[in-house]
Design an enzyme around this catalytic site. Structure first.
Site, PDB file in Angstrom:
ATOM      1  N   HIS A 274       0.825  -1.212   0.000  1.00 21.50           N
ATOM      2  CA  HIS A 274       0.000   0.000   0.000  1.00 21.50           C
ATOM      3  C   HIS A 274       0.859   1.261   0.000  1.00 21.50           C
ATOM      4  O   HIS A 274       0.525   2.249   0.654  1.00 21.50           O
ATOM      5  CB  HIS A 274      -0.947  -0.003   1.205  1.00 21.50           C
ATOM      6  CG  HIS A 274      -2.028  -1.040   1.116  1.00 21.50           C
ATOM      7  ND1 HIS A 274      -3.269  -0.778   0.587  1.00 21.50           N
ATOM      8  CD2 HIS A 274      -2.027  -2.350   1.475  1.00 21.50           C
ATOM      9  CE1 HIS A 274      -4.005  -1.886   0.632  1.00 21.50           C
ATOM     10  NE2 HIS A 274      -3.265  -2.858   1.153  1.00 21.50           N
ATOM     11  N   ASP A 338      -0.227  -5.114   5.519  1.00 26.85           N
ATOM     12  CA  ASP A 338      -1.283  -5.912   4.898  1.00 26.85           C
ATOM     13  C   ASP A 338      -1.113  -6.074   3.395  1.00 26.85           C
ATOM     14  O   ASP A 338      -0.492  -5.273   2.722  1.00 26.85           O
ATOM     15  CB  ASP A 338      -2.644  -5.294   5.210  1.00 26.85           C
ATOM     16  CG  ASP A 338      -2.839  -3.966   4.516  1.00 26.85           C
ATOM     17  OD1 ASP A 338      -1.922  -3.116   4.601  1.00 26.85           O
ATOM     18  OD2 ASP A 338      -3.880  -3.755   3.878  1.00 26.85           O
ATOM     19  N   GLU A 339      -1.714  -7.132   2.920  1.00 31.00           N
ATOM     20  CA  GLU A 339      -1.919  -7.397   1.493  1.00 31.00           C
ATOM     21  C   GLU A 339      -0.645  -7.235   0.665  1.00 31.00           C
ATOM     22  O   GLU A 339      -0.622  -6.590  -0.382  1.00 31.00           O
ATOM     23  CB  GLU A 339      -3.041  -6.511   0.949  1.00 31.00           C
ATOM     24  CG  GLU A 339      -4.386  -6.818   1.582  1.00 31.00           C
ATOM     25  CD  GLU A 339      -5.515  -5.923   1.118  1.00 31.00           C
ATOM     26  OE1 GLU A 339      -6.671  -6.373   1.191  1.00 31.00           O
ATOM     27  OE2 GLU A 339      -5.244  -4.783   0.700  1.00 31.00           O
ATOM     28  N   LEU A 340       0.427  -7.844   1.124  1.00 29.99           N
ATOM     29  CA  LEU A 340       1.686  -7.811   0.382  1.00 29.99           C
ATOM     30  C   LEU A 340       1.600  -8.799  -0.772  1.00 29.99           C
ATOM     31  O   LEU A 340       1.310  -9.980  -0.567  1.00 29.99           O
ATOM     32  CB  LEU A 340       2.839  -8.170   1.322  1.00 29.99           C
ATOM     33  CG  LEU A 340       4.244  -7.855   0.824  1.00 29.99           C
ATOM     34  CD1 LEU A 340       4.413  -6.360   0.594  1.00 29.99           C
ATOM     35  CD2 LEU A 340       5.277  -8.361   1.829  1.00 29.99           C
TER      36      LEU A 340
END
Length: 564
Positions: A274, A338-340
Site C-alpha cells: 500500500h 497488509d496485502e503484500l
C-alpha cells in the site's frame, strides 16, 4: 474504584429486566439502579468542579456538558414525544447542580494526558449519583478521564418537553467501568480526502459513545496527504492537491481535539505494501510502480510496493516512521503490514539482486524489514501496532515480531484464536462483522457485475452480535484488548461520512464497553430502542446519521420486531 479491564456480569442484558425508561444510555453501564420519580433540571443548573488544580480541558468538558444539557432538547421516543409526562413534572423536584470530584488517591492530570497512557493503565471508571429529592448530584472518578466519561453518561439521562429538561427515573445510581481498554474507530483518509472539520465532527460523535481510539489510516497507494517535515516531497508529490493535505498544524489540532475528548490518535503508515504513491517521490524505492495489469501486482490500483529488501529502503522507512511517531503523543503507532503481493518482487531486478547477493529469501527480508522498523519505533518508546493484515504477518509469513506488538485481526473473526495462541495481544476488527464499507457494490470500472468483496452490508444488529471472546479459553481472554469498526474509503468521503458510520459504529462501542467477560453477546432486542435514542440525539447535535427504522417504529419500541 481501581482500574480494571474486565467487569462483572451486567446488571441487565434483556428487555425484561431493563428499566423501561432507560432508553438513552449507550453504552449501557456496568451497574445501574433507577427509581420512578420525575426530576427536573433547573434553568440555572450548574456544574460544580471540586478538583483542586483542575486542568483546562476538564473545564472545557464541563462547558461542553452544559451546552449539550441546554441544547440537546431531545423528546422522549414515545408517541407524543413526552406530552404524557407533564403530569409527573408538575410536582417534580428540581436538580440544581452536579458536583465533580476525584478520589483522594487520584493524581490530577489533563484529560488529554490520561487518554494517551498505555492500554491497561487508563482510568475511565466513574460513579454517578442523582438523588430524587433535588439535592446535589455527584460524579466521582479516579481521573479526569473518568469524569469525562461520567459527564457523557449524565448528558444522556435527560429528555426535553415543553421547555423542561427532565428524567423520570430518579433516583439514579451508576457505577461504570469499561470491559476492554481499546474501543476504536478506523477511518481511511487516503483513498478519498476528508477535511479536518469532518474528522473533528467524527471525534465528537465517537466521544458520545465512549470510543477512545481514532485509528487514522492516513496514507495508502492512492495518496500521501501527510506533511512530514523531514520528507516534504512525499505530500507535495503524493497528495491529490495542495489543499488536500494534513499539515503538522492540522495533525496537532486533531490530536489535541481528540485528547480533550478522551480519544487517543493511533496513526497508521501502511508498509511495505500500500505504498505505491511513495514512488512518485522515490521511484527507486518502489517495485512494480504503476505496473499493469494492476491486478497481477496489487489488490487494488495502483500497483507498487516498497522494495523492503534494500537496506536504503529499510532505513528510509524506519526514519519516516520515527519522524511521524515523534510528533504524536500516543504510545502506539501502526505500521500496517497488509496485502503484500509477492508477484511484485518476482521479476523486480533490484529486489532479486539484493536477495541473491545476500543469499536471503523474501520471507527473511520481510522479517528483517519488520524488525528494523519496529525496533526503531520501540527505541522511541512507541509500541508498534500491526494493522488489519498484520494477521498475515503472524499467520501467513514466518515473521518474528516483538511480543509487545499488538495485532489487529481483520480477515475473519475465525483468525483470533490462531493469533492469540502465538501469545500476541489482539484488537478485534473482523471484516465479517465490523467493516462499514461492505455492501456498497463494486467500484472498479468496466466491471458492472462487480460486488463489494466483503458483501453483504454489515448492519448494526449483525455487528452487535459479535462475541470478542468466541473460541478462546479463559486464560486467553486478557490478550483481547478490544476492537473497532472501520471505514475504508474507496466509495466514501465527507459527503456520506456521517450516515455510513453512524449510528452503526456505536455497536462495537457498546460491545467493548459493556460485554461481560464470558463473551456472551448482548441483546439486540433490548439495544434497539436505546440505539434509536443515540441516533436521535446525534441529530440534535448536528450529525447526519442514517435512519434505523421508520419513525413509527422508533416511537413504539418492539412494535416492529419480526414476531411482534
Amino acid at each position: 474504584m481501581a482500574p480494571s479491564r474486565c467487569v462483572g456480569l451486567l446488571a441487565f442484558v434483556a428487555a425484561s429486566i431493563l428499566p423501561s425508561g432507560v432508553l438513552a444510555l449507550w453504552p449501557i453501564p456496568t451497574n445501574l439502579e433507577t427509581g420512578t420519580t420525575a426530576l427536573k433540571v433547573s434553568p440555572s443548573f450548574y456544574f460544580d468542579v471540586q478538583v483542586e488544580g483542575a486542568p483546562a480541558d476538564l473545564y472545557e468538558a464541563v462547558d461542553q456538558a452544559q451546552y449539550y444539557l441546554e441544547t440537546d432538547q431531545l423528546g422522549r421516543l414515545v408517541v407524543g414525544r413526552g406530552a404524557n409526562d407533564t403530569t409527573a413534572l408538575a410536582t417534580a423536584k428540581t436538580l440544581s447542580s452536579l458536583q465533580l470530584s476525584l478520589t483522594s488517591s487520584a493524581t490530577v492530570e489533563p484529560i488529554a494526558s490520561e487518554a494517551v497512557k498505555p492500554l491497561g493503565t487508563r482510568s475511565e471508571e466513574y460513579e454517578l449519583t442523582i438523588p430524587a429529592d433535588g439535592s446535589t448530584a455527584t460524579l466521582t472518578a479516579n481521573s479526569t478521564l473518568g469524569l469525562y466519561r461520567g459527564l457523557t453518561t449524565f448528558n444522556q439521562l435527560f429528555y426535553y418537553y415543553g421547555g423542561v429538561t427532565y428524567t423520570l427515573l430518579a433516583p439514579i445510581a451508576i457505577t461504570d467501568t469499561p470491559a476492554y481498554p481499546f474501543r476504536g474507530l478506523a477511518l481511511d483518509t487516503s483513498r478519498n480526502y476528508y477535511p479536518v472539520t469532518d474528522i473533528l465532527r467524527t471525534l465528537d460523535a465517537m466521544s458520545w459513545v465512549k470510543i477512545n481510539t481514532f485509528h487514522w489510516h492516513i496514507t495508502d497507494s492512492q495518496s500521501f496527504p501527510l506533511e512530514v517535515a523531514q520528507y516534504p516531497e512525499l505530500a507535495m508529490n503524493g497528495a491529490y492537491s495542495a489543499t488536500e493535505v494534513y499539515t503538522e498544524s492540522d495533525i496537532q489540532s486533531i490530536v489535541q481535539y481528540a485528547g480533550a475528548r478522551g480519544i487517543d490518535v493511533l496513526m497508521e503508515i501502511d508498509t511495505p505494501g500500500h505504498t505505491a504513491i511513495i514512488g512518485a517521490t522515490y521511484p527507486d524505492y518502489v517495485a512494480c510502480f504503476d505496473a499493469t495489469p494492476w491486478a497481477t501486482y496489487a489488490n487494488e490500483p495502483p500497483a507498487g510496493q516498497l522494495r523492503f529488501a534494500l537496506p536504503e529502503v529499510m532505513n528510509f522507512t524506519a526514519s519516516l516512521l520515527v519522524d511521524i511517531a515523534n510528533i504524536l503523543p500516543s504510545s502506539y503507532i501502526s505500521t500496517g503490514g497488509d496485502e503484500l503481493n509477492t508477484n511484485c518482487y518476482v521479476n523486480d531486478t533490484l529486489t532479486q539482486m539484493q536477495l541473491n547477493s545476500t543469499n536471503t529469501t523474501l520471507n527473511d527480508a520481510l522479517s528483517t524489514f519488520t524488525q528494523t522498523t519496529h525496533n526503531a519505533l520501540i527505541a522511541t518508546g512507541k509500541t508498534p501496532v500491526g494493522r488489519l493484515d498484520k494477521t498475515e504477518m503472524v499467520l501467513d509469513w514466518n515473521i518474528t515480531l516483538s511480543n509487545e506488538t499488538i495485532v489487529m485481526v481483520w480477515i475473519s473473526s475465525e483468525d483470533a484464536l490462531a493469533v492469540v495462541e502465538k501469545g500476541f495481544r489482539i484488537v478485534q476488527v473482523p471484516s465479517n462483522y465490523f467493516y462499514l464499507d461492505c455492501g456498497g457494490g463494486g467500484w472498479l470500472g468496466d466491471y458492472p457485475a462487480g460486488n463489494s468483496w466483503c458483501d453483504p452490508f454489515k448492519t448494526w444488529s449483525e455487528a452487535y452480535t459479535f462475541d470478542p471472546l468466541a473460541n478462546l479459553t479463559e486464560s486467553q481472554y486478557s490478550l483481547v484488548l478490544g476492537g473497532q469498526q472501520a471505514l475504508w474509503s474507496e466509495q466514501s468521503g465527507p459527503q456520506n461520512l456521517d450516515p455510513i458510520v453512524w449510528p452503526r459504529a456505536a455497536a462495537s462501542a457498546e460491545i467493548f464497553w459493556s460485554a461481560q467477560p464470558g463473551g456472551t453477546p448482548l441483546n439486540v432486542t433490548e439495544a434497539l430502542p436505546r440505539l434509536h435514542d443515540v441516533r436521535y440525539r446525534m441529530v440534535q447535535r448536528g450529525l447526519n446519521p442514517i435512519q434505523l427504522q421508520p419513525q413509527w417504529c422508533a416511537l413504539r419500541p418492539d412494535a416492529c420486531d419480526l414476531t411482534a
